[in-house]
Scaffold this active site. Structure first.
Site, PDB file in Angstrom:
ATOM      1  N   ASN A  36       0.790  -1.191   0.084  1.00 42.79           N
ATOM      2  CA  ASN A  36       0.132  -0.139   0.051  1.00 42.79           C
ATOM      3  C   ASN A  36       0.864   1.168   0.016  1.00 42.79           C
ATOM      4  O   ASN A  36       0.398   2.301  -0.659  1.00 42.79           O
ATOM      5  CB  ASN A  36      -0.914   0.008   1.219  1.00 42.79           C
ATOM      6  CG  ASN A  36      -0.338  -0.271   2.375  1.00 42.79           C
ATOM      7  OD1 ASN A  36       0.721  -0.835   2.730  1.00 42.79           O
ATOM      8  ND2 ASN A  36      -0.904   0.536   3.509  1.00 42.79           N
ATOM      9  N   GLU A  42       8.488   1.159  15.431  1.00 43.62           N
ATOM     10  CA  GLU A  42       9.270   1.600  14.350  1.00 43.62           C
ATOM     11  C   GLU A  42       9.540   3.205  14.400  1.00 43.62           C
ATOM     12  O   GLU A  42       8.766   3.724  15.179  1.00 43.62           O
ATOM     13  CB  GLU A  42       8.967   1.266  13.021  1.00 43.62           C
ATOM     14  CG  GLU A  42       8.635  -0.211  12.748  1.00 43.62           C
ATOM     15  CD  GLU A  42       8.521  -0.420  11.480  1.00 43.62           C
ATOM     16  OE1 GLU A  42       9.073  -1.329  10.700  1.00 43.62           O
ATOM     17  OE2 GLU A  42       7.125  -0.049  10.823  1.00 43.62           O
ATOM     18  N   CYS A  72      -3.619   0.650   7.214  1.00 43.81           N
ATOM     19  CA  CYS A  72      -3.560   0.024   8.483  1.00 43.81           C
ATOM     20  C   CYS A  72      -4.196   1.155   9.481  1.00 43.81           C
ATOM     21  O   CYS A  72      -4.893   0.694  10.435  1.00 43.81           O
ATOM     22  CB  CYS A  72      -2.338  -0.566   8.839  1.00 43.81           C
ATOM     23  SG  CYS A  72      -0.963   0.631   9.020  1.00 43.81           S
ATOM     24  N   GLY A  84       2.266  -5.880   7.400  1.00 39.89           N
ATOM     25  CA  GLY A  84       1.197  -6.592   6.523  1.00 39.89           C
ATOM     26  C   GLY A  84       0.108  -7.001   7.522  1.00 39.89           C
ATOM     27  O   GLY A  84      -0.452  -6.344   8.473  1.00 39.89           O
ATOM     28  N   GLU A 102       4.218  -4.947  12.181  1.00 39.65           N
ATOM     29  CA  GLU A 102       3.447  -3.923  11.815  1.00 39.65           C
ATOM     30  C   GLU A 102       2.036  -4.478  11.183  1.00 39.65           C
ATOM     31  O   GLU A 102       2.118  -4.673  10.057  1.00 39.65           O
ATOM     32  CB  GLU A 102       3.747  -2.685  11.168  1.00 39.65           C
ATOM     33  CG  GLU A 102       2.704  -1.388  11.247  1.00 39.65           C
ATOM     34  CD  GLU A 102       3.110  -0.184  10.014  1.00 39.65           C
ATOM     35  OE1 GLU A 102       2.032   0.001   9.544  1.00 39.65           O
ATOM     36  OE2 GLU A 102       4.278  -0.165   9.880  1.00 39.65           O
ATOM     37  N   THR A 112      -2.522  -9.424  10.154  1.00 40.65           N
ATOM     38  CA  THR A 112      -2.270  -9.867  11.249  1.00 40.65           C
ATOM     39  C   THR A 112      -2.153 -11.457  10.979  1.00 40.65           C
ATOM     40  O   THR A 112      -1.292 -12.055  11.759  1.00 40.65           O
ATOM     41  CB  THR A 112      -3.396  -9.601  12.038  1.00 40.65           C
ATOM     42  OG1 THR A 112      -3.374  -8.107  12.411  1.00 40.65           O
ATOM     43  CG2 THR A 112      -3.232 -10.315  13.521  1.00 40.65           C
ATOM     44  N   GLY A 117       1.413 -11.902  10.047  1.00 45.44           N
ATOM     45  CA  GLY A 117       2.258 -11.698  10.868  1.00 45.44           C
ATOM     46  C   GLY A 117       2.364 -12.619  12.098  1.00 45.44           C
ATOM     47  O   GLY A 117       3.681 -13.004  12.694  1.00 45.44           O
TER      48      GLY A 117
END
Length: 511
Positions: free
Chosen positions: A166, A476, A298, A242, A264, A244, A247
Site C-alpha cells: 500500500n 518503528e 492500516c 502486513g 506492524e 495480522t 504476521g
C-alpha cells in the site's frame, strides 16, 4: 486482461525502471521463479512482467549478505561514514521524486499527490536515520564496583525486511534506513503486487555508495520467499508490515529460532467525534482518515463514533461530502479516490459490504462497484458509509482495507471507551473535541499505539510508531529505531588495585 500499449512512457516511467531483473547479493539477474504480471490498477492492463525470486535466491542473497557485512567493513564503519551514505541515498530519492512517484502510481494506482508525498517522506527518513546513527552514543553506566562500565550497540548481521503494497517507498525507507544505519545488511522482500519502486530504490542505493551485497531485493510470494527468509539460519531479525494472520505465522516461525521480530499489523481504528468538536475540522479529518489512500491503510479511521446529540446531522453531512469525492486514475489531479491495488482486492472489499448489508447494515452512500465506462476496467470502489449496525458486527470487527466507514453512536465517555476498546486491534485512534482534558482522558483510555487529537493520519519520522494487541509487536520510527536493529553489549574494565581473591587459600601440609 490485455497488455497495455506502452503506458509507462505516457506516465513518465522509463523502460529501464521495468527491467525483468531482481537484485541478488549485488547482482542484477532474472529471478528463478514464476513470472509475475504487473497490472495497472486504473486500467486493468499488464504493463510489465517480472520473474519472482525463489528459495534458492533467498539462500544466495542471505549467505552473501552475511559475508558482505564482514568483507566490506560496513558493520565496522564509523557511524558518520555510514551516515554519509544514507544522506546520499536520501538526496538521490529526492532528486528522483517525480520518477519514483510516477512508477509507484503506475504500480499501485495511488494519486500522484500521494506518491510524491510518500517519496519526500522516504528521503527524509533516510536523512533522519543518518543523523540518528551519528548521535547514537554508547552509555557510560554508573559503577557499582571497582570497574569502568559501559554499554554499546552492535549490528545484528542480516535483516529481512518484508514490506506491504500500500505504501512501498515509505515502508521501504522505514525499515531499510534504520537497519542500514545500524550497520546491517538487508534482504528486502517487496510485495508481488507492487515490486518496482523497491527495485528502483536498490539502484539508487548502489549509486549512492552502498557496498555490493549489503542490499538484496527479492520479490516473490510470501509463502515461499517470505518464509524462507524467516527460517534462514543467517537472518538475525525480521521486520514485517502486513496482515495480522501473516504476521502471526511469521512470528511463530521466528520463535523457533528465538529470533526477534518487529510486526506492524492490521487495525480497526476508532475515530471519535464529541458534540463540542469543531464541526468543519472534524468532518474534513474524518473523511481524510478513512478515504485517503482509498482506505488502504492500516491506520484508517474505519469505525466512526459520533456522540448521539449530533449523530444524525454529522452523519448526513459526512455522507453528503463522501458522495462528492471523485473517483479516477491517480494521474488525474482532480482524483480524490484512486483505484485499489487490484480487482481481486476490490472484490473482497465489495463482498464484505454486501455481507454487512445482508446482516442489516444501511448503505448511506457508495456500496457498489461503479459501472461508469471510464472506471469499468479499473479496480475502483466508491467511498462507502454504513449505519444501523452494532459494533459487534463483522464489518466493525474485521479490517476491510478499503474505503468503507461505519458510523456508530455513543452516549458518554464510558460507553465510548467500552465500544472503542471492543476489538482485537490497537493501532490508532482519533479524538475530536475542544475539551483537551477530555481528549487526553480518552486518548489514555483507548488501547492504541498512536492517538491523534483534532487531526488524523499525520506522521513524523521522529515519533515512535507501535501497535498494541493484534496490531503488532515492537516499535518503528523515532530516534531509537536504529537500536531496534542492534544487539546490546556491555563492557567491564577493571580498576581495582588488587586482582580477584577467589580461590587464594594458604598452603597447608606442604613440605
Amino acid at each position: 486482461m490485455t497488455l497495455a500499449t506502452n503506458p509507462p512512457a505516457a506516465l513518465g516511467v522509463a523502460a529501464d525502471d521495468l527491467r525483468d531483473r531482481i537484485l541478488v547479493a549485488g547482482r542484477w539477474t532474472q529471478g528463478r521463479g514464476d513470472r509475475i504480471e504487473s497490472v495497472d490498477p486504473a486500467t486493468g492492463r499488464v504493463f510489465a512482467t517480472l520473474h519472482a525470486a525463489t528459495t534458492e535466491d533467498v539462500d544466495i542473497a542471505v549467505r552473501e549478505a552475511a559475508a558482505a557485512v564482514r568483507t566490506s567493513g560496513w558493520d565496522r564503519m564509523l557511524p558518520h561514514e555510514r551516515a554519509a551514505v544514507l544522506h546520499r541515498i536520501g538526496n538521490a530519492i529526492e532528486a528522483n521524486r517525480d520518477r519514483i512517484a510516477a512508477l509507484q502510481t503506475l504500480d499501485t494506482g495511488k494519486t500522484l499527490t500521494e506518491t510524491r508525498a510518500l517519496t519526500t517522506s522516504a528521503a527524509n527518513t533516510f536523512r533522519y536515520m543518518a543523523a540518528a546513527a551519528e548521535t547514537m552514543d554508547a552509555t557510560l553506566t554508573t559503577p557499582r564496583g571497582p570497574w569502568l562500565t559501559m554499554s554499546t550497540h552492535r549490528p545484528m548481521g542480516v535483516i529481512a525486511a518484508i514490506t506491504p503494497w500500500n505504501s512501498p517507498i515509505a515502508s521501504d525507507a522505514q525499515k531499510l534506513a534504520p537497519a542500514l544505519a545500524a550497520g546491517n545488511a538487508v534482504v528486502s522482500k517487496p510485495p508481488v503486487w507492487a515490486p518496482w519502486v523497491t527495485l528502483l530504490l536498490a539502484r539508487l542505493c548502489a549509486e549512492a555508495g552502498l557496498p555490493q551485497g549489503i542490499l538484496s531485493v527479492l520479490p516473490g510470494p510470501g509463502r515461499t520467499v517470505g518464509e524462507a527468509l524467516v527460517e534462514h539460519p543467517d537472518v538475525a531479525k525480521v521486520t514485517f508490515t502486513g496482515g495480522t494472520s501473516t504476521g502471526r505465522r511469521l512470528a511463530h516461525l521466528a520463535a523457533e529460532k528465538l529470533m526477534p521480530v518487529t510486526l506492524e499489523l492490521g487495525g480497526k481504528s476508532p475515530t471519535i467525534v464529541f458534540a463540542d468538536a469543531d464541526r468543519e475540522r472534524a468532518l474534513r479529518g474524518v473523511l481524510y482518515g478513512i478515504f485517503s489512500s482509498s482506505g488502504q491503510s492500516c491506520i484508517a479511521g474505519s469505525r466512526i463514533f459520533v456522540q448521539r446529540a449530533i449523530f444524525d446531522d454529522f452523519t448526513d453531512e459526512l455522507v453528503e461530502r463522501a458522495a462528492r469525492l471523485r473517483l479516477g486514475p491517480g494521474t488525474d489531479p482532480r482524483t480524490d479516490i484512486a483505484p485499489m491495488i487490484a480487482v481481486r482486492h476490490r472484490d473482497s472489499v465489495a463482498r464484505m459490504v454486501e455481507d454487512a448489508v445482508a446482516a442489516g447494515a444501511r448503505v448511506r452512500c457508495g456500496g457498489a462497484v461503479p459501472t461508469e465506462a471510464r472506471l469499468a476496467e479499473g479496480a475502483y470502489y466508491p467511498p462507502t458509509v454504513l449505519t444501523d449496525v452494532g459494533n459487534d458486527a463483522r464489518i466493525c470487527q474485521e479490517e476491510v482495507f478499503g474505503p468503507v466507514a461505519v458510523v456508530l453512536p455513543f452516549d458518554d465517555e464510558d460507553d465510548l471507551i467500552a465500544q472503542a476498546n471492543d476489538t482485537v486491534y490497537g493501532l490508532a485512534c482519533g479524538v475530536w473535541t475542544q475539551d483537551y482534558r477530555r481528549a487526553l482522558r480518552v486518548a489514555d483510555a483507548v488501547a492504541a499505539g498512536t492517538v491523534w487529537i483534532n487531526t488524523y493520519k499525520q506522521f513524523s519520522i521522529s515519533t515512535p510508531f507501535t501497535g498494541l494487541r493484534d496490531s503488532g509487536l515492537g516499535t518503528e520510527k523515532g530516534r531509537d529505531a536504529v537500536r531496534q536493529y542492534c544487539e546490546q553489549k556491555s563492557y567491564y574494565l577493571d580498576l581495582a588495585d588488587q586482582p580477584l581473591t577467589w580461590g587464594t587459600h594458604p598452603a597447608e601440609g606442604l613440605s
